[in-house]
Design an enzyme around this catalytic site. Structure first.
Site, mmCIF file in Angstrom:
data_model
loop_
_atom_site.group_PDB
_atom_site.id
_atom_site.type_symbol
_atom_site.label_atom_id
_atom_site.label_comp_id
_atom_site.label_asym_id
_atom_site.label_seq_id
_atom_site.Cartn_x
_atom_site.Cartn_y
_atom_site.Cartn_z
ATOM 1 N N LYS A 27 0.843 -1.167 -0.677
ATOM 2 C CA LYS A 27 0.240 -0.032 0.076
ATOM 3 C C LYS A 27 1.229 1.440 0.012
ATOM 4 O O LYS A 27 1.627 1.069 0.846
ATOM 5 C CB LYS A 27 -0.978 0.076 1.202
ATOM 6 C CG LYS A 27 -1.765 1.021 1.329
ATOM 7 C CD LYS A 27 -2.501 1.433 2.956
ATOM 8 C CE LYS A 27 -3.936 2.403 2.796
ATOM 9 N NZ LYS A 27 -4.817 2.419 4.122
ATOM 10 N N LYS A 62 -1.854 -1.298 -3.599
ATOM 11 C CA LYS A 62 -3.173 -0.086 -3.090
ATOM 12 C C LYS A 62 -2.186 1.256 -3.171
ATOM 13 O O LYS A 62 -1.561 0.786 -3.205
ATOM 14 C CB LYS A 62 -3.483 -0.638 -2.240
ATOM 15 C CG LYS A 62 -5.053 1.253 -2.129
ATOM 16 C CD LYS A 62 -5.552 0.964 -0.903
ATOM 17 C CE LYS A 62 -6.302 1.877 -0.306
ATOM 18 N NZ LYS A 62 -7.291 2.517 1.090
#
Length: 325
Positions: free
Chosen positions: A194, A247
């Site tokens: 992420k 992400k």
């Protein structure tokens, strides 16, 4: 004789037959934002067609999703009270445990994924307990409260837990606690890579999770680092993650491919709020063929190696696929 590659493109049925990657409704997870009250449907300027919904409206939304063939949702909570440790996330009567129980009672076949983090619940907007000396999140103290939150969510009936805080050791810690308490069947979909990204702005508007100071670069992944990004996901796999995730998605398709080539685990991408908003505002401005670009974007995630797409576009995609098919 040169090879005539155009032969398999001329007939539309042959083009479909040899298509290497396709998007299906069963690939999609739709995020939902739950808030307290009744008949609440708060609009967010930066997130067209995405709302903060009270539980009664969440249930209506789930009915729509089932009718569209979307079988999975991801829940985010908007708490009443925020404090330094995000204590509402540690309550069995918090907004997400309430939502999970209600949804499960009416839609038992709907897959309920729950985001596991504290940024929405803390008054400082960071993803755990702060270390005042460092002015950053205390990794190991945060693991302790993540374990508590995960147990509450599992006990409430969540089908899949998605830890998103990027704490070192969080997958191993969560796996040990869940297994020891009788929840060895609950999978962990880790936000394993992420990035500390600028694409999260609209999400922070709707989730009310903007940090009160500083940023999250001391715990989220440096966008400049490819090798470290791969290592983050492989470490979570080693610790027991069942599904990995990258992400954001669109600006990091090279990382999706890198991780895909190094793991046999299912791989998810989160098509984040900034990516969503860019397409929606481009549609409003009339500068793109919106539906074509939307499907092209989704297929790019699958082509890069993703099995699962978390996206605010899910309902639009389901309707679009129905028309096409």
């Amino acid at each position: 004789m040169f090879r005539r590659l155009r032969r398999v493109r001329f007939n539309p049925n042959i083009r479909t037959l040899v298509s290497e990657n396709n998007i299906h409704t069963q690939d999609l997870i739709y995020p939902l934002f739950v808030t307290y009250g009744e008949n609440i449907k708060n609009t967010i300027e930066s997130m067209p067609d995405v709302f903060q919904l009270s539980l009664d409206n969440i249930l209506r939304e789930c009915e729509t999703l089932e009718a569209l063939g979307i079988n999975a949702i991801m829940l985010f909570g908007i708490p009443r009270i925020k404090d330094s440790i995000g204590s509402e996330a540690l309550s069995e009567e918090g907004i997400i445990p309430q939502a999970v129980r209600s949804i499960k009672s009416k839609f038992p076949h709907l897959l309920i994924c729950v985001d596991l983090c504290f940024c929405e619940y803390t008054d400082h907007g960071h993803c755990g307990i702060l270390n005042p000396k460092l002015q950053s999140v205390d990794n190991d103290l945060t693991l302790e409260i993540l374990n508590q939150q995960a147990l509450i969510l599992a006990q409430s009936g969540a089908d899949l837990i998605a830890p998103s805080g990027m704490m070192d050791g969080m997958i191993e810690s969560l796996r040990e606690v869940l297994d020891s308490k009788g929840f060895s069947h609950i999978p962990l979909m880790s936000y394993s890579t992420k990035f500390a990204s600028g694409y999260y702005g609209p999400f922070r508007d709707i989730a009310q999770s903007t940090p009160a100071f500083g940023d999250r670069r001391s715990y989220q992944q440096n966008p400049a680092n490819r090798r470290e990004a791969i290592l983050e996901s492989l470490e979570d796999e080693k610790q027991g993650a069942d599904i990995l995730m990258v992400k954001p998605a669109l600006a990091y398709l090279d990382i999706v491919r890198d991780i895909r080539e190094r793991t046999l685990l299912p791989l998810a991408v989160y098509n984040v709020s900034g990516e969503y908003a860019m397409l929606k505002f481009a549609q409003k401005a009339g500068i793109i063929d919106y539906e074509r670009v939307l499907l092209e974007t989704m297929v790019s995630f699958k082509r890069a190696g993703a099995d699962i797409v978390i996206t605010y576009h899910a309902k639009e995609i389901a309707n679009l696929l129905r028309r096409i098919l």
